[in-house]
Structures are given as C-alpha cells and as structure tokens.
Design a protein around this motif. Structure first.
Motif, mmCIF file in Angstrom:
data_model
loop_
_atom_site.group_PDB
_atom_site.id
_atom_site.type_symbol
_atom_site.label_atom_id
_atom_site.label_comp_id
_atom_site.label_asym_id
_atom_site.label_seq_id
_atom_site.Cartn_x
_atom_site.Cartn_y
_atom_site.Cartn_z
ATOM 1 N N THR A 170 0.825 -1.206 0.000
ATOM 2 C CA THR A 170 0.000 0.000 0.000
ATOM 3 C C THR A 170 0.858 1.254 0.000
ATOM 4 O OG1 THR A 170 -1.681 -1.229 1.240
ATOM 5 C CG2 THR A 170 -1.907 1.159 1.160
ATOM 6 N N VAL A 200 -3.123 -3.250 -4.545
ATOM 7 C CA VAL A 200 -3.262 -3.283 -3.081
ATOM 8 C C VAL A 200 -4.269 -4.343 -2.669
ATOM 9 C CG1 VAL A 200 -4.073 -1.960 -1.100
ATOM 10 C CG2 VAL A 200 -2.517 -0.908 -2.751
ATOM 11 N N TRP A 222 -3.876 -1.431 5.967
ATOM 12 C CA TRP A 222 -4.399 -0.361 5.114
ATOM 13 C C TRP A 222 -4.646 0.918 5.905
ATOM 14 C CZ3 TRP A 222 -8.499 -3.871 2.256
ATOM 15 C CH2 TRP A 222 -7.818 -4.686 1.350
ATOM 16 N N ALA A 225 -1.071 2.664 6.483
ATOM 17 C CA ALA A 225 -0.418 3.200 5.284
ATOM 18 C C ALA A 225 -0.633 4.700 5.100
ATOM 19 C CB ALA A 225 -0.893 2.428 4.049
#
Length: 293
Positions: A170, A200, A222, A225
C-alpha cells in the motif's frame, strides 16, 4: 535635502530602514502551510481506524473474531479445492512480498535523488521506513498469532498484526500514484488509481486466502499506510513550505522529452507565493534544468 532623499529611498524599498532589514524576519504567511495541513486528515483518519482495530483485537471482540475466522476458513477451503487458483495466489504473494516492495520504493527514492528532487526522495524513503517500523512494532508489541490450519498453504510467519505485505504494498503503490498523479491527465489518473487499488487489493487478498493473515490484519495495514505516507509530507510542509510542490514541478520538467524541456520556462523561485510574487523574508533561488541552454 538629505532627509528628503533618505525618505524617498525608504519609501521605494517599502521598509523602514531602506534596503536593509532592521527588524526580525517576517513570518511566512499561513497560506503556504494550508496545503500541508491537508495531509493531517488522512493521517488522523488512518490512526483512528488502526486504534479502533487494535482495541477490538486486544479485547477479543466476538463479532470481529467470527468475521476473521469465517472469512479465513472460507477462502482457505476454496484455495484447497482449486490448485490453479492457489498457484496464482502464491505467485502474487511472491511479487507482493515486503522485500520486493521496499526494494522498488528504494529504487524510486534513488531515482528521485538523482533527478534533484531531494525532498521527494526523502519523503519516499521516510514513508518506507515508517511502514517497516510500524510492521516491526506491531509484531513485537502486539504479538497476535496468525491463522493456523492443518494443511497450511503459506509458511507460518508468527505474529501477524498488522500485515507486513499489505502495508508495504500500500505504501509503495501510494508513493507511485502520488508521483504519477500530477504528470498525467484525467484518463491517466483513472488508470493509475485503478491499477494501484487493484494491486493493493490483490496483495491483501492473497494474504487472507493463503491463510497467512486475518482480514483484520490486512485492514489494520491499510489503516497504517496513510499515516506513513502523510506524516512525512505534513512535517515537510510545515517545516519547509512549498518544497515538495517545487520538487513535483522539477520532476515534471526533467522527465519531459528534451525538446519540451528546452522550450519550457524556468522554474519559479523557491520563495514565491501563490500569485507568483516573492514572499518577503524568503530569498528567491532559481534552478534551471541542466537540459536548458
């Protein structure tokens, strides 16, 4: 007569002391930091989502546990029944391994440094280091074990919160998308954004389907990131306003074909404001492209 001339010289320069600055340096206008503060929102949102997931994981919240176990078991059974699908997932997992993503991001940082976009290179390298540090800290401090099956498809990686491959992919795709965004039009941006999102999602999906991570591990990666991407940009924007934007313009100029670079106008000074005029207290420093004669 002498006093009148002195008064005229002071009025021409716009400063009480004529051409010399007698007071403290003028602070930079807040408008230069407005763009930098936009980076705070994705960082805060990602940190909030990660904090919520961390609390739920540490508390063994029953709905989250059922969600993780249900999806992991379902995808694992499907992978066992479809060997070709499993082989494709393992290939994607190898391509999205953390060392591959970090090597790619390191090469991008070196390329940016060689082109003269030093602040962009530092931003990319810092984002990679923050992602690696978050992965290592999560594994060491939280220590959540990953899924375990009798017929394990992926090697046991030990602690799994957050997912290292999902986090590395990511951050890498985010850096590449940020570099490509100002250099392309609307169709190019749509294609680049779709490709980054697909990459991703594919890496995160492989980690769950192969039984290496829980779904909440991927969601936590996620969430981390945006923090790794936005935090360095926020620091640079508040410390040296306009430097990242200037590096973006420099990158756009130096990656053009040579004919376009020769015909392009020179870069504006570093200390220019939003309307193109000089900002008081910031010396104008220009940099011409080596390809220009």
């Amino acid at each position: 007569m002498h006093q009148s001339a002195d008064h005229d010289s002071r009025a021409a320069t716009g400063r009480p002391g004529g051409g010399r600055r007698t007071g403290p340096p003028t602070a930079r206008p807040p408008v230069q930091r407005t763009g930098a503060l936009r980076c705070a929102w994705p960082a805060l949102a990602g940190a909030l989502v990660f904090a919520v997931l961390l609390v739920l994981v540490r508390a063994d919240w029953a709905p989250l546990v059922r969600f993780d176990q249900g999806w992991a078991a379902l995808l694992h059974r499907y992978a066992l029944r479809h060997p070709v699908w499993t082989a494709a997932l393992q290939t994607l997992a190898d391509l999205g391994a953390p060392w591959v993503m970090r090597t790619l991001l390191g090469a991008v940082a070196v390329w940016l440094w060689a082109l003269g976009a030093r602040w962009l290179a530092g931003w990319a390298a810092t984002a990679a280091l923050l992602a690696w540090a978050a992965d290592a800290a999560g594994r060491a401090l939280i220590g959540r074990p990953g899924p375990h099956f009798a017929d394990q498809l992926a090697p046991d990686a030990g602690a799994s919160f957050p997912s290292g491959p999902a986090l590395a992919s990511t951050v890498t795709c985010g850096v590449l998308l940020a570099l490509a965004w100002p250099r392309t039009g609307r169709p190019g941006r749509a294609a680049a954004g779709g490709a980054a999102a697909l990459a991703v999602l594919a890496v995160g999906w492989t980690r769950i389907a192969l039984g290496a991570h829980w779904p909440s591990d991927v969601l936590a990666a996620w969430a981390v990131a945006p923090v790794a991407l936005a935090a360095p940009a926020l620091v640079v924007g508040l410390w040296r306003p306009g430097r990242l934007r200037r590096d973006v313009r420099l990158l756009r100029l130096r990656t053009r074909p040579r004919v376009q670079r020769v015909l392009a106008p020179p870069l504006p000074p570093v200390g220019t404001g939003g309307q193109g005029g000089p900002v008081e207290g910031v010396p104008p420093v220009t940099e011409r492209d080596p390809g220009r004669s």
